[in-house]
Design a protein around this motif. Structure first.
Motif, PDB file in Angstrom:
ATOM      1  N   LEU A 330       4.984   5.033  -4.281  1.00  0.00           N
ATOM      2  CA  LEU A 330       5.681   6.654  -5.839  1.00  0.00           C
ATOM      3  C   LEU A 330       4.144   7.542  -5.200  1.00  0.00           C
ATOM      4  CD1 LEU A 330       8.408   7.499  -6.075  1.00  0.00           C
ATOM      5  CD2 LEU A 330       8.094   7.572  -7.765  1.00  0.00           C
ATOM      6  N   ILE A 331       3.161   6.850  -5.573  1.00  0.00           N
ATOM      7  CA  ILE A 331       1.789   7.676  -5.682  1.00  0.00           C
ATOM      8  C   ILE A 331       1.125   8.121  -4.733  1.00  0.00           C
ATOM      9  CG2 ILE A 331      -0.557   8.322  -7.378  1.00  0.00           C
ATOM     10  CD1 ILE A 331       0.898   6.409  -9.866  1.00  0.00           C
ATOM     11  N   PHE A 332       1.058   6.938  -4.065  1.00  0.00           N
ATOM     12  CA  PHE A 332       0.656   7.000  -2.105  1.00  0.00           C
ATOM     13  C   PHE A 332       1.252   6.194  -1.540  1.00  0.00           C
ATOM     14  CE2 PHE A 332      -2.520   5.766  -5.696  1.00  0.00           C
ATOM     15  CZ  PHE A 332      -3.403   6.298  -5.054  1.00  0.00           C
ATOM     16  N   PRO A 333       1.930   7.625  -0.924  1.00  0.00           N
ATOM     17  CA  PRO A 333       3.037   7.019   0.139  1.00  0.00           C
ATOM     18  C   PRO A 333       2.365   6.154   0.958  1.00  0.00           C
ATOM     19  CG  PRO A 333       3.104   9.049  -0.712  1.00  0.00           C
ATOM     20  CD  PRO A 333       2.727   8.491  -1.079  1.00  0.00           C
ATOM     21  N   GLU A 334       1.205   6.231   1.128  1.00  0.00           N
ATOM     22  CA  GLU A 334       0.443   5.565   2.800  1.00  0.00           C
ATOM     23  C   GLU A 334       0.438   4.059   2.265  1.00  0.00           C
ATOM     24  OE1 GLU A 334      -2.797   7.127   4.993  1.00  0.00           O
ATOM     25  OE2 GLU A 334      -3.148   8.606   2.752  1.00  0.00           O
ATOM     26  N   LEU A 335       0.662   3.736   1.423  1.00  0.00           N
ATOM     27  CA  LEU A 335       0.560   2.566   1.130  1.00  0.00           C
ATOM     28  C   LEU A 335       2.059   1.938   1.133  1.00  0.00           C
ATOM     29  CD1 LEU A 335      -1.991   2.118  -1.983  1.00  0.00           C
ATOM     30  CD2 LEU A 335      -1.979   1.869   0.606  1.00  0.00           C
ATOM     31  N   ARG A 336       2.919   1.994   1.249  1.00  0.00           N
ATOM     32  CA  ARG A 336       4.665   1.772   1.423  1.00  0.00           C
ATOM     33  C   ARG A 336       4.388   0.368   2.110  1.00  0.00           C
ATOM     34  NH1 ARG A 336       8.639   1.073  -1.731  1.00  0.00           N
ATOM     35  NH2 ARG A 336       8.577   3.563  -2.436  1.00  0.00           N
ATOM     36  N   GLU A 337       3.701   0.389   3.593  1.00  0.00           N
ATOM     37  CA  GLU A 337       3.979  -1.079   4.084  1.00  0.00           C
ATOM     38  C   GLU A 337       3.140  -2.338   3.860  1.00  0.00           C
ATOM     39  OE1 GLU A 337       6.879  -1.665   6.086  1.00  0.00           O
ATOM     40  OE2 GLU A 337       7.440   1.101   5.435  1.00  0.00           O
ATOM     41  N   VAL A 338       2.529  -1.772   2.688  1.00  0.00           N
ATOM     42  CA  VAL A 338       1.185  -2.486   2.794  1.00  0.00           C
ATOM     43  C   VAL A 338       1.560  -4.067   1.682  1.00  0.00           C
ATOM     44  CG1 VAL A 338      -0.959  -2.582   0.806  1.00  0.00           C
ATOM     45  CG2 VAL A 338      -1.110  -1.019   3.014  1.00  0.00           C
ATOM     46  N   ARG A 339       0.881  -4.779   2.429  1.00  0.00           N
ATOM     47  CA  ARG A 339       1.079  -5.869   1.080  1.00  0.00           C
ATOM     48  C   ARG A 339       0.986  -6.145   0.341  1.00  0.00           C
ATOM     49  NH1 ARG A 339       2.670 -10.030   6.051  1.00  0.00           N
ATOM     50  NH2 ARG A 339      -0.002  -9.010   6.594  1.00  0.00           N
ATOM     51  N   ILE A 340       1.147  -7.160  -1.056  1.00  0.00           N
ATOM     52  CA  ILE A 340       0.570  -8.113  -1.574  1.00  0.00           C
ATOM     53  C   ILE A 340      -0.087  -8.993  -1.236  1.00  0.00           C
ATOM     54  CG2 ILE A 340       1.047  -7.722  -4.769  1.00  0.00           C
ATOM     55  CD1 ILE A 340       3.488  -6.290  -3.719  1.00  0.00           C
ATOM     56  N   THR A 341      -1.190  -9.434  -2.024  1.00  0.00           N
ATOM     57  CA  THR A 341      -1.695 -10.442  -1.669  1.00  0.00           C
ATOM     58  C   THR A 341      -1.894 -11.302  -3.437  1.00  0.00           C
ATOM     59  OG1 THR A 341      -4.101  -9.945  -2.448  1.00  0.00           O
ATOM     60  CG2 THR A 341      -3.512 -10.316  -0.340  1.00  0.00           C
ATOM     61  N   HIS A 342      -2.040 -10.656  -4.569  1.00  0.00           N
ATOM     62  CA  HIS A 342      -1.909 -11.515  -5.689  1.00  0.00           C
ATOM     63  C   HIS A 342      -1.724 -10.540  -7.050  1.00  0.00           C
ATOM     64  CE1 HIS A 342      -6.119 -12.393  -3.661  1.00  0.00           C
ATOM     65  NE2 HIS A 342      -6.372 -13.453  -4.541  1.00  0.00           N
ATOM     66  N   SER A 343      -0.318 -11.116  -7.551  1.00  0.00           N
ATOM     67  CA  SER A 343       0.046 -10.863  -9.040  1.00  0.00           C
ATOM     68  C   SER A 343      -0.103 -11.372 -10.194  1.00  0.00           C
ATOM     69  CB  SER A 343       1.576  -9.838  -8.338  1.00  0.00           C
ATOM     70  OG  SER A 343       2.001  -9.779  -9.495  1.00  0.00           O
ATOM     71  N   TRP A 344       0.043 -10.439 -11.065  1.00  0.00           N
ATOM     72  CA  TRP A 344      -0.432 -11.145 -12.436  1.00  0.00           C
ATOM     73  C   TRP A 344      -0.096 -10.565 -13.221  1.00  0.00           C
ATOM     74  CZ3 TRP A 344      -4.328  -9.696  -9.390  1.00  0.00           C
ATOM     75  CH2 TRP A 344      -5.657  -8.420 -10.070  1.00  0.00           C
ATOM     76  N   VAL A 345      -0.277 -11.358 -15.274  1.00  0.00           N
ATOM     77  CA  VAL A 345      -0.225 -10.567 -16.418  1.00  0.00           C
ATOM     78  C   VAL A 345      -1.485 -11.197 -16.929  1.00  0.00           C
ATOM     79  CG1 VAL A 345       1.296 -12.675 -15.814  1.00  0.00           C
ATOM     80  CG2 VAL A 345       1.751 -10.127 -17.752  1.00  0.00           C
ATOM     81  N   GLY A 346      -1.020 -10.484 -17.850  1.00  0.00           N
ATOM     82  CA  GLY A 346      -2.210 -11.338 -18.950  1.00  0.00           C
ATOM     83  C   GLY A 346      -1.704 -10.084 -20.311  1.00  0.00           C
ATOM     84  N   PHE A 347      -2.345 -10.684 -21.507  1.00  0.00           N
ATOM     85  CA  PHE A 347      -1.477 -10.226 -23.076  1.00  0.00           C
ATOM     86  C   PHE A 347      -2.239  -9.789 -24.339  1.00  0.00           C
ATOM     87  CE2 PHE A 347       2.558 -13.152 -21.665  1.00  0.00           C
ATOM     88  CZ  PHE A 347       2.845 -12.491 -22.155  1.00  0.00           C
TER      89      PHE A 347
END
Ligand SMILES: Cc1cc2nc3c(=O)[nH]c(=O)nc-3n(C[C@H](O)[C@H](O)[C@H](O)COP(=O)(O)OP(=O)(O)OC[C@H]3O[C@@H](n4cnc5c(N)ncnc54)[C@H](O)[C@@H]3O)c2cc1C
Length: 432
Positions: A330-347
């Motif tokens: 939504l912020i960067f429409p140019e990234l719509r088709e770009v894929r994700i290599t890492h996703s993570w969480v921390g507390f």
């Protein structure tokens, strides 16, 4: 969610661990005795350990997981002044003098971490890139402009407004309504920074043992006995540096911090023509939402790292990934088709007054509660805590003696979180 969103080789792991893997597991047992036991091996624990070890103390750092496994190797690597409440708010609560001193601590923390990294020669991609803090609506732009124009005397920080018509000089997006630039904010690689700290703490003589959870702390014989599954340690002093991972071993601290998951994704490698369009000045970026989004390029400028709070209740990084991707697109429409290599969480650890707290309770030292902005603060207050433990004057801070609040019926499980998130989401939508 579409499986194609995840690049081949996708991992539920911080992107940072590719270049700075967590130290290997060892089956080392803790020694029977130490001057100081530090619980938690993130920035807070290691900074305290470094000071104490250099002051000649026998220091043992224990972590339930690999060294630095908590937020200190998972964060966005955005470095700022970080004290959340503004001067006016603090002045109402604590009087003008104290408010001034508390705000100054944030400014000092930012200067301190830059000096520290340079002096210690820590190789962690430290760069004073500046921050673009974007207004998510026109009201917020006006508020930012007023804040910049009316900074309290003596607490001024360099800042300049960028109107919407000129924002492409800062960000390749039409989503925002202008914003403010804080040129002194910086970026680093958080996991490399953590490894640098770890190396220096060890070189100073501190022992750091991972995968060795502290299961109980008992007082007696002029000190404490710290229990772990691999044996007990007798120590004169103990410091609790567990922040968002504070558990039932220290119920007093646990009742005072609110653990909140923060979620991030990393994109696959992108052409540099694209990344330099998205972030022409390679700033760290964030926005004025209550449920803030924070993002930046990776140090090699090939990826976008995009983080925020995208769940009412804590969830899996595979669930948060597509939600973050939606916002990023939504912020960067140019990234719509770009894929994700890492996703993570921390507390991260919030507090009821949104200030960090450090000191001593019932003989136990502690520092925690950086409210999501702990790269500079955890390092800096950990360093101050180390000075407190060894009894040096440098341990004094403007936060000393502040009431570390809790609430009736709160024991460390934030049952109210989903409702608070829903409220903030509603406020962000209503453009207030
Ligand atoms: C996704 C994310 C993004 C963030 N982005 C930013 C950012 O861009 N800028 C910024 O300033 N801040 C950011 N932060 C916050 C920042 O990372 C933290 O405030 C900071 O790292 C806290 O450091 P710490 O040493 O106090 O705690 P941590 O690094 O969390 O370390 C606490 C450690 O305590 C250990 N522990 C807990 N219980 C026990 C036990 N019983 N025995 C032994 N060990 C125990 C845990 O295993 C953990 O390793 C972010 C955080 C997250 C999660």
């Amino acid at each position: 969610m579409t499986a194609s969103l995840f690049a081949p080789g996708y991992q539920d792991m911080p992107y940072w661990w590719e270049a700075a893997p967590r130290p290997a597991t060892s089956d080392e047992s803790p020694p029977g005795q130490a001057d100081i036991v530090i619980v938690g091996s993130g920035y807070t624990g290691l900074s305290a350990a470094l000071v104490a070890a250099r002051a000649g103390r026998d220091v043992l750092v224990l972590d339930a997981e690999a060294a630095g496994w908590g937020c200190s190797s998972r964060n966005g690597g955005q470095v700022s002044t970080s004290i959340k409440p503004g001067y006016a708010d603090l002045a109402k609560r604590h009087g003008p003098e104290r408010a001034f001193a508390i705000r100054r601590e944030g400014m000092t923390a930012l200067d301190w971490i830059g000096d520290f990294i340079r002096t210690e020669g820590i190789d962690c991609d430290w760069e004073v890139v500046g921050r673009f803090h974007a207004a998510h609506n026109p009201v917020q732009y006006e508020t930012l402009a007023k804040d910049v124009a009316n900074q309290p005397k003596g607490l001024e920080i360099p800042a300049h407004m960028v109107p919407r018509a000129e924002q492409h000089s800062e960000i390749g997006s039409d989503y925002y309504h202008g914003g403010v630039v804080y040129p002194r904010h910086a970026a680093l690689d958080p996991a490399k920074y953590h490894l640098g700290l770890l190396e220096r703490a060890r070189a100073a003589g501190a022992r750091v043992i991972g995968h060795c959870p502290v299961t109980a702390i008992e007082r007696g014989g002029g000190g404490f006995t710290v229990a772990t599954p691999r044996g007990s340690v007798a120590a004169r002093n103990v410091a609790i540096c567990t922040n968002g991972y504070t558990g039932t071993v220290t119920p007093w601290q646990r009742r005072r911090v609110i653990p909140i998951g923060s979620y991030i994704i990393a994109t696959e490698e992108l052409p540099t023509e694209l990344t330099s369009r998205l972030s022409p000045k390679n700033r760290v970026m964030s926005d004025t939402r209550k449920l803030i989004f924070y993002y930046r390029l990776s140090p090699d400028r090939r990826r976008v790292l995009f983080g925020g709070r995208v769940a009412y209740k804590e969830t899996d990084p595979r669930v948060s990934a597509p939600r973050l991707h939606d916002w990023m697109s939504l912020i960067f429409p140019e990234l719509r088709e770009v894929r994700i290599t890492h996703s993570w969480v921390g507390f991260v650890a919030y507090t009821f007054d949104t200030l960090p707290h450090l000191g001593q309770q019932d003989g136990l030292y502690y520092a925690m509660g950086y409210c999501g902005s702990g790269v500079s603060l955890a390092s800096y207050f950990g360093w101050r805590l180390g000075h407190k433990i060894v009894g040096s004057a440098e341990g004094k801070t403007a936060l000393d003696g502040l009431d570390f609040q809790t609430r009736p019926f709160y024991t460390g499980n934030p049952w109210f979180l989903a409702a608070s998130i829903a409220y903030y989401k509603w406020r962000d939508k209503r453009n207030v």
